[in-house]
Design a protein around this motif. Structure first.
Motif, mmCIF file in Angstrom:
data_model
loop_
_atom_site.group_PDB
_atom_site.id
_atom_site.type_symbol
_atom_site.label_atom_id
_atom_site.label_comp_id
_atom_site.label_asym_id
_atom_site.label_seq_id
_atom_site.Cartn_x
_atom_site.Cartn_y
_atom_site.Cartn_z
ATOM 1 N N ASP A 578 27.109 73.789 122.979
ATOM 2 C CA ASP A 578 25.826 74.448 123.187
ATOM 3 C C ASP A 578 25.521 75.442 122.080
ATOM 4 O O ASP A 578 26.361 76.243 121.697
ATOM 5 N N GLY A 579 24.285 75.386 121.614
ATOM 6 C CA GLY A 579 23.810 76.395 120.680
ATOM 7 C C GLY A 579 24.419 76.328 119.301
ATOM 8 O O GLY A 579 24.348 77.291 118.547
ATOM 9 N N THR A 580 24.973 75.185 118.930
ATOM 10 C CA THR A 580 25.585 75.065 117.615
ATOM 11 C C THR A 580 24.536 75.131 116.513
ATOM 12 O O THR A 580 23.517 74.455 116.583
ATOM 13 N N GLN A 581 24.808 75.953 115.526
ATOM 14 C CA GLN A 581 23.956 75.991 114.353
ATOM 15 C C GLN A 581 24.593 75.077 113.326
ATOM 16 O O GLN A 581 25.732 75.285 112.909
ATOM 17 N N VAL A 582 23.868 74.038 112.943
ATOM 18 C CA VAL A 582 24.462 73.020 112.093
ATOM 19 C C VAL A 582 24.438 73.420 110.624
ATOM 20 O O VAL A 582 25.386 73.219 109.881
ATOM 21 N N MET A 583 23.338 74.022 110.223
ATOM 22 C CA MET A 583 23.158 74.307 108.810
ATOM 23 C C MET A 583 24.101 75.416 108.327
ATOM 24 O O MET A 583 24.239 76.439 108.983
ATOM 25 N N LEU A 584 24.728 75.196 107.199
ATOM 26 C CA LEU A 584 25.599 76.189 106.558
ATOM 27 C C LEU A 584 26.694 76.715 107.476
ATOM 28 O O LEU A 584 27.107 77.858 107.354
ATOM 29 N N ASN A 585 27.123 75.911 108.380
ATOM 30 C CA ASN A 585 28.179 76.333 109.283
ATOM 31 C C ASN A 585 29.518 75.846 108.724
ATOM 32 O O ASN A 585 29.795 74.654 108.699
ATOM 33 N N GLU A 586 30.342 76.771 108.255
ATOM 34 C CA GLU A 586 31.614 76.400 107.633
ATOM 35 C C GLU A 586 32.556 75.710 108.611
ATOM 36 O O GLU A 586 33.371 74.891 108.235
ATOM 37 N N ASP A 587 32.426 76.090 109.871
ATOM 38 C CA ASP A 587 33.351 75.559 110.878
ATOM 39 C C ASP A 587 32.691 74.529 111.777
ATOM 40 O O ASP A 587 33.075 74.360 112.919
ATOM 41 N N ASP B 223 25.258 87.269 118.448
ATOM 42 C CA ASP B 223 25.352 85.844 118.799
ATOM 43 C C ASP B 223 24.557 85.518 120.056
ATOM 44 O O ASP B 223 23.862 84.515 120.129
ATOM 45 N N TYR B 224 24.670 86.417 121.056
ATOM 46 C CA TYR B 224 23.975 86.139 122.308
ATOM 47 C C TYR B 224 22.459 86.141 122.114
ATOM 48 O O TYR B 224 21.759 85.224 122.546
ATOM 49 N N TYR B 225 21.954 87.154 121.407
ATOM 50 C CA TYR B 225 20.506 87.217 121.191
ATOM 51 C C TYR B 225 20.016 86.086 120.280
ATOM 52 O O TYR B 225 18.882 85.642 120.396
ATOM 53 N N SER B 226 20.875 85.639 119.389
ATOM 54 C CA SER B 226 20.502 84.494 118.551
ATOM 55 C C SER B 226 20.301 83.255 119.414
ATOM 56 O O SER B 226 19.341 82.509 119.251
ATOM 57 N N GLN B 227 21.221 83.062 120.342
ATOM 58 C CA GLN B 227 21.106 81.905 121.244
ATOM 59 C C GLN B 227 19.910 82.055 122.168
ATOM 60 O O GLN B 227 19.157 81.116 122.401
ATOM 61 N N THR B 241 18.777 70.178 121.879
ATOM 62 C CA THR B 241 19.008 70.269 123.307
ATOM 63 C C THR B 241 19.138 71.724 123.754
ATOM 64 O O THR B 241 19.963 72.456 123.222
ATOM 65 N N PRO B 242 18.301 72.157 124.701
ATOM 66 C CA PRO B 242 18.391 73.546 125.154
ATOM 67 C C PRO B 242 19.637 73.776 126.010
ATOM 68 O O PRO B 242 20.242 72.832 126.517
ATOM 69 N N PHE B 243 20.029 75.026 126.135
ATOM 70 C CA PHE B 243 21.300 75.353 126.785
ATOM 71 C C PHE B 243 21.197 76.765 127.346
ATOM 72 O O PHE B 243 20.222 77.472 127.086
ATOM 73 N N ASN B 244 22.195 77.187 128.089
ATOM 74 C CA ASN B 244 22.241 78.555 128.565
ATOM 75 C C ASN B 244 23.085 79.371 127.598
ATOM 76 O O ASN B 244 24.238 79.025 127.352
ATOM 77 N N PRO B 245 22.539 80.452 127.044
ATOM 78 C CA PRO B 245 23.329 81.265 126.123
ATOM 79 C C PRO B 245 24.635 81.693 126.790
ATOM 80 O O PRO B 245 24.673 81.984 127.986
ATOM 81 N N ALA B 246 25.717 81.710 126.002
ATOM 82 C CA ALA B 246 27.042 81.988 126.569
ATOM 83 C C ALA B 246 27.201 83.479 126.852
ATOM 84 O O ALA B 246 27.032 84.314 125.962
ATOM 85 N N SER B 247 27.535 83.788 128.085
ATOM 86 C CA SER B 247 27.702 85.181 128.496
ATOM 87 C C SER B 247 29.054 85.726 128.049
ATOM 88 O O SER B 247 30.004 84.970 127.889
ATOM 89 N N ASN B 248 29.143 87.048 127.844
ATOM 90 C CA ASN B 248 30.456 87.652 127.569
ATOM 91 C C ASN B 248 31.144 88.094 128.856
ATOM 92 O O ASN B 248 32.211 88.695 128.825
ATOM 93 N N LEU B 249 30.516 87.769 130.004
ATOM 94 C CA LEU B 249 31.074 88.205 131.282
ATOM 95 C C LEU B 249 31.873 87.103 131.971
ATOM 96 O O LEU B 249 32.241 87.228 133.132
ATOM 97 N N GLY B 250 32.066 86.023 131.270
ATOM 98 C CA GLY B 250 32.852 84.933 131.843
ATOM 99 C C GLY B 250 32.061 83.654 131.879
ATOM 100 O O GLY B 250 30.856 83.626 131.605
#
Lengths: 770, 272
Positions: A578-587, B223-227, B241-250
């Motif tokens: 989920d939420g993978t950024q493809v561009m310029l992602n080293e990993d 990272d969270y706000y980016s997602q 494909t849309p997704f639920n941003p990953a929480s840091n609470l588990g």
């Protein structure tokens, strides 16, 4: 090494063929078939004896070889749109027979030529190899008045559009990167211009194409779902000739002719779009805005003598897009050098050297710039050995060196360190052998094996990741060291059993191994997608496909009908966390998830090939699912390429010698998509909540297009024609995307917003020929 | 290192498509499933302020009534010195603290207990930034509107000793809710005392009163706000494909807990 063994095998086969040539008491006729007017070689011309007992077809280079018993023979040469020619000869020695076919100007008015072999679809072993000539494509209605080979193939059963207007296509549930697109044998890595609304293939420079969905012959490999083999024109051998067109969005011009008559010819074809100029004129965009593409095709063709022929062809295209000093550009370059050589009347050889490159770049003005791409250098050797009237062997080898440069971001400001995702290199090689064998009058088998090998080579690092994408271990490899190897054995089998003179049953099996992967987090394909090799972390994709079909011709072969069904299993198909950024992602490798897929379908196809009224109806019923650990809780889910129903109706009616009208109607089930099944509040935002993957469907898509083609009067120095098209005639607002968001005025209300790209789009193109 | 080199590109490729082609947007009726209500934790601790946490459940997507709130949770905030505080429920799912205030350089852990289930996550309060200068320039890109549009030019104070991340929110005419926000990572700037940028995604006109809030955030929050941005701002996109941003609470929980500080400044286009 294994290589040596294979090399010996090929050498042995060659000598065996030479021996057999002399040992036969039959004789071989061979040569090439050309268009009498232009000297252009013709692909797929059927050559057969009067009793239709023995026959063959010209290959991609217009060459044929047919071995017949000695004595008096009548041979027919037949090709759609051309007058069938017959040749009487007394066969007492091997003969080189060159044939020039006259075009059949009145072909559309149904002149039934006696003995014309119209039942090729029944007799050929090729299950799903559909040949399309440019004449068919010319008459179809198109978006913005640009004829497009990639749009045309999407009207065939089993080949579906991935997004409106786009050139990305899915074949039998395969993803867009599983299509091998060849232009004069060079792979084209990104086949679209201008956000995918145009293909890179300028129709004026193209002779024809063949598309394979199943029973893919052993000489093709490297992609899992399909092969689209496009051949560029060789250039007129007889006289200088030009053609072109002026349209609303783009214009094009082609010049071809002999350098030395009947010996050396050239063709050069260019096209440029000017959407930006139009928009500027209408004050729609600012003066500094760039938005155009251009492409250039060129080919030189040298007939050295009857036994040797040389071709040099190239393609160069670019898209440029941006405003001020911000922008992006992308494009392909391909170059092909080929040498056709006849070792004997029965042994045809083709040697090819290839270069292909795709790259894209961003320019961020004062901030910096970015580049990314892929480069291929390739050598190929193919042999066709017409061993006997019953057996045609094809064998050869191929070696490609790939260079992947996933991307680097260069900052203008020297104090920031540049971002560079490491380059990767790989060798891909393969050997193949196949035999087309006729058994009796009813059965034809085409069986073969392709052995492929893929090595990722240094320098580079094999990195081991944990589940949270953290690096656990790194292994370093220096220049040229093998980092990871994969092998594949790919059996191919095609069976054609002729049930009656009008019908046949065909079955095929193929296994395909794909070592390259397109990294993209969209289904439709974007110019910014990057190619990556199979590596330590990413495994090659393999596909097994089983296909059966029934082919039947009706009413003196005027109608062709086919029903085909397939089942496919796919291994190691890729998706992302989920939420993978493809561009310029080293990993990026640690974000790729691989799993399995399956697809099955039924394809019905009814075509009327001759007469004033021509066209086809195609219907596909299919289901494609994926199962990937880490997605949808590891449960099966509908693939983004799953389309339950897909219908195309294509029709063309010749009203008079000058006027023809054509129409398309297209319908398909909306793609499987992920929509929210709830929402929640976070930091003042209403956020959609997603549950099952691809659990929803886009609305069904349908539209009607119309085209009127008007030929200019009689023979003039400049022959001209007009095309008037209406795209989406009944102005249906088909959904391109559906977004879920807060209402702009009241953020407490959430709504679904449909984005449609095209309503009704009229266009006009003026074409000319001189 | 995790994939933090994200979202540098103000140029959204699909956004360009929708801008350039005369596309057409329309609000439509669509039937969606109602998922089982799921707990959402929206927790924050700001510089010199106590922690605030909101607990609510997901509702059906088109619901216009407020969500159901969780009022029976036990919420505790602990800092790296070992000091902790239990938050008290003040109504509508809001829980607040009193004595434990946000301090620079301290990491905070939030733990939540609901129906015998535990969720916990932490975030670090980074060096606060300061909006050193706020100005504007006339935008000349795709000039399709009649009125002149402007873009901001922002200069922020940056601590070169730290790996800093910034969340910048843009408000129009004193609205409570931001128009949009953008994210900036230290990796895209020379690590100097001052950094400057011009957000292309936010433009305004002569009549607008513009407020900017610049938050100093840690990597996880970035990272969270980016997602989150990909999910709530799908303009022209939607093909990934849309997704639920990953929480840091588990795993299996929605929302996030962050520690931050911010600076605020406003500006208006002056008459020429």
């Amino acid at each position: 090494m294994n290589f040596k063994k294979y090399l010996w095998l090929i050498i042995a086969l060659y000598w065996l063929s030479v021996l057999l040539v002399t040992a036969q008491e039959k004789y071989t006729i061979s040569g090439e078939v050309t268009d009498a007017e232009t000297g252009e070689v013709l692909i797929g011309v059927t050559i057969y004896t009067a009793d239709k007992m023995i026959g063959t077809m010209t290959n991609t280079y217009g060459f044929y070889s047919l071995t017949l018993p000695a004595g008096q023979q009548t041979i027919y040469f037949s090709f759609v749109g051309y007058k069938t020619q017959q040749k009487q000869l007394l066969l007492n020695t091997n003969q080189n027979i060159k044939i020039a076919l006259q075009t059949n100007e009145t072909a559309l008015n149904e002149v039934v030529v006696k003995a014309e072999k119209k039942d090729k679809n029944i007799t050929s072993t090729q299950m799903a190899g559909e040949k399309l000539d440019m004449k068919t494509i010319d008459k179809l209605p198109v978006l913005f008045g640009e004829r497009d080979v990639l749009k045309t193939i999407q009207l065939l059963p089993g080949i579906s559009t991935v997004s409106e207007g786009g050139n990305g296509f899915s074949v039998r549930g395969g993803s867009i990167d599983q299509n091998l697109i060849l232009l004069d044998e060079a792979p084209v890595y990104s086949a679209s211009h201008l956000m995918g609304f145009f293909s890179v293939f300028n129709a004026d420079a193209i002779k024809g194409m063949t598309v394979f969905k199943s029973g893919i012959p052993a000489n093709y490999g490297g992609r899992a779902a399909s092969v689209l083999d496009i051949t560029m024109k060789d250039g007129n051998m007889k006289k200088l000739q030009g053609s072109g067109g002026i349209g609303l969005l783009a214009s094009r011009i082609t010049i071809e002719g002999p350098v030395v008559e009947d010996k050396v010819s050239f063709i050069i074809s260019g096209r440029r779009s000017y959407a930006d100029l139009m928009a500027k004129g209408a004050n729609q965009i600012d003066g500094d805005t760039k938005m155009y593409f251009y492409d250039l095709n060129a080919k030189l063709n040298y007939k050295i003598n009857d036994n040797n022929r040389l071709f040099l062809s190239g393609y160069f295209g670019k898209d440029d897009f941006g405003f001020d000093d911000l922008g992006m550009d992308w494009g392909n370059t391909t170059a092909t050098l080929r040498w056709n050589h006849l070792f004997s009347a029965k042994l045809f050889s083709n040697t090819t050297a290839l270069y292909s490159e795709y790259d894209y770049g961003f320019n961020f003005g004062d901030n910096g710039s970015m580049q990314s791409g892929i480069k291929d250098v390739s050598l190929k050797q193919d042999f066709t050995w017409y061993a006997s009237p019953e057996n045609t062997l094809r064998y050869g080898l191929n070696c490609t060196y790939h260079i992947f440069y996933p991307g680097e971001f260069l900052f203008e400001d020297q104090s920031i360190s540049d971002i560079k995702v490491a380059e990767k290199q790989a060798f891909e090689s393969s050997l193949y052998i196949s035999n087309e064998q006729k058994i009796g009058q009813q059965l034809v088998l085409d069986y073969g094996l392709r052995a492929s090998m893929f090595n990722q080579v240094g320098k580079g690092e094999n990195i081991t990741y944990d589940d949270d994408n953290n690096i656990i271990d790194k292994e370093y490899f220096s220049n040229g060291q093998i980092m990871q190897s994969y092998y594949g054995l790919e059996p191919r089998l095609g069976i054609n059993y002729r049930l009656t003179p009008q019908s046949s049953f065909k079955a095929s099996y193929n296994r395909m191994v794909q070592y390259l992967h397109l990294l993209s987090n969209s289904t439709s394909g974007q110019p910014t997608d990057t190619w990556t090799p199979s590596t330590y972390n990413i495994k090659p994709t393999t596909v097994n496909q089983y296909s059966v079909g029934w082919f039947r011709n009706f009413f003196d072969n005027t109608f062709e009908f086919s029903a085909e069904s397939y089942y496919k299993t796919m291994n190691n198909i890729s998706d992302y966390k989920d939420g993978t950024q493809v561009m310029l992602n080293e990993d990026i490798e640690s974000y790729v998830l691989q799993g399995e897929g399956r697809s099955f379908g039924l394809e019905l196809y009814l075509k009327k090939k001759y007469g004033k009224f021509t066209g086809w109806i195609s219907y596909t019923l299919s289901n494609t699912e994926n199962k990937i650990d880490g997605i949808n809780n590891g449960q099966w889910y509908s693939s983004s390429y799953d389309k339950t129903h897909d219908v195309s109706i294509v029709s063309s009616y010749q009203l008079s010698t000058r006027l023809s009208v054509s129409a398309n109607w297209i319908f398909y089930t909306g793609n499987a998509v992920t929509f929210p099944s709830g929402k929640y509040e976070f930091d003042g935002n209403q956020v959609p909540y997603y549950t099952e993957r691809n659990g929803y469907r886009m609305p069904d898509y349908h539209r009607l297009d119309l085209n009127i083609h008007l030929e200019g009067k009689g023979k003039r120095r400049i022959q001209s024609s007009w095309d008037f098209s209406l795209y989406n005639l009944y102005n249906r607002m088909n959904a391109y995307t559906i977004n879920f968001r807060e209402n702009e005025t009241n953020p407490n209300i959430t709504e679904a917003v449909k984005l449609s790209l095209f309503g009704i789009v009229p266009s006009v193109t003026w074409n000319f020929k001189f | 290192m995790k994939a933090t080199k994200k979202y540098i590109f103000g140029l959204n490729y699909l956004l360009i498509i929708s801008l350039v082609l005369a596309s057409c947007e329309e609000v439509i009726d669509i039937t969606l499933n109602d998922a089982e209500p799921k707990l959402t934790i929206d927790g924050v601790i700001s510089l010199n302020s106590p922690a605030t946490v909101k607990l609510s459940y997901t509702t059906s997507y088109f619901a216009d009534e407020p969500p159901i709130y969780e009022t029976n949770a036990t919420i505790k905030i602990t800092n790296t010195r070992g000091t902790s505080e239990i938050l008290s429920h003040v109504g509508n799912g809001y829980y607040i603290g009193q004595s434990l205030l946000g301090e620079v350089g301290i990491e905070y852990e939030l733990s939540v207990e609901v129906d015998d289930k535990f969720y916990a996550g932490s975030s670090r309060l980074m060096t606060p930034t300061q909006i050193v200068d706020l100005s504007y320039t006339k935008f000349d890109g795709f000039g399709s509107s009649d009125e002149d549009e402007y873009n901001l030019e922002i200069v922020l104070k940056n601590n070169p000793q730290e790996d800093n991340y910034y969340l910048v929110k843009y408000y129009l005419n004193s609205s409570d809710k931001e128009e949009t926000y953008s994210l900036w990572s230290h990796e895209f700037f020379p690590n100097d005392e001052l950094i400057e940028f011009s957000p292309l995604r936010f433009s305004f006109t002569k009549d607008d009163f513009v407020t900017v809030k610049a938050y100093s955030i840690d990597e996880g929050t970035y990272d969270y706000y980016s997602q989150l941005d990909e999910i709530i701002d799908q303009r022209g996109g939607g093909s990934s494909t849309p997704f639920n941003p990953a929480s840091n609470l588990g795993k299996g929980i929605l929302g996030y807990f962050r520690a931050w500080s911010f600076d605020e400044k406003s500006i208006q286009v002056e008459d020429e």
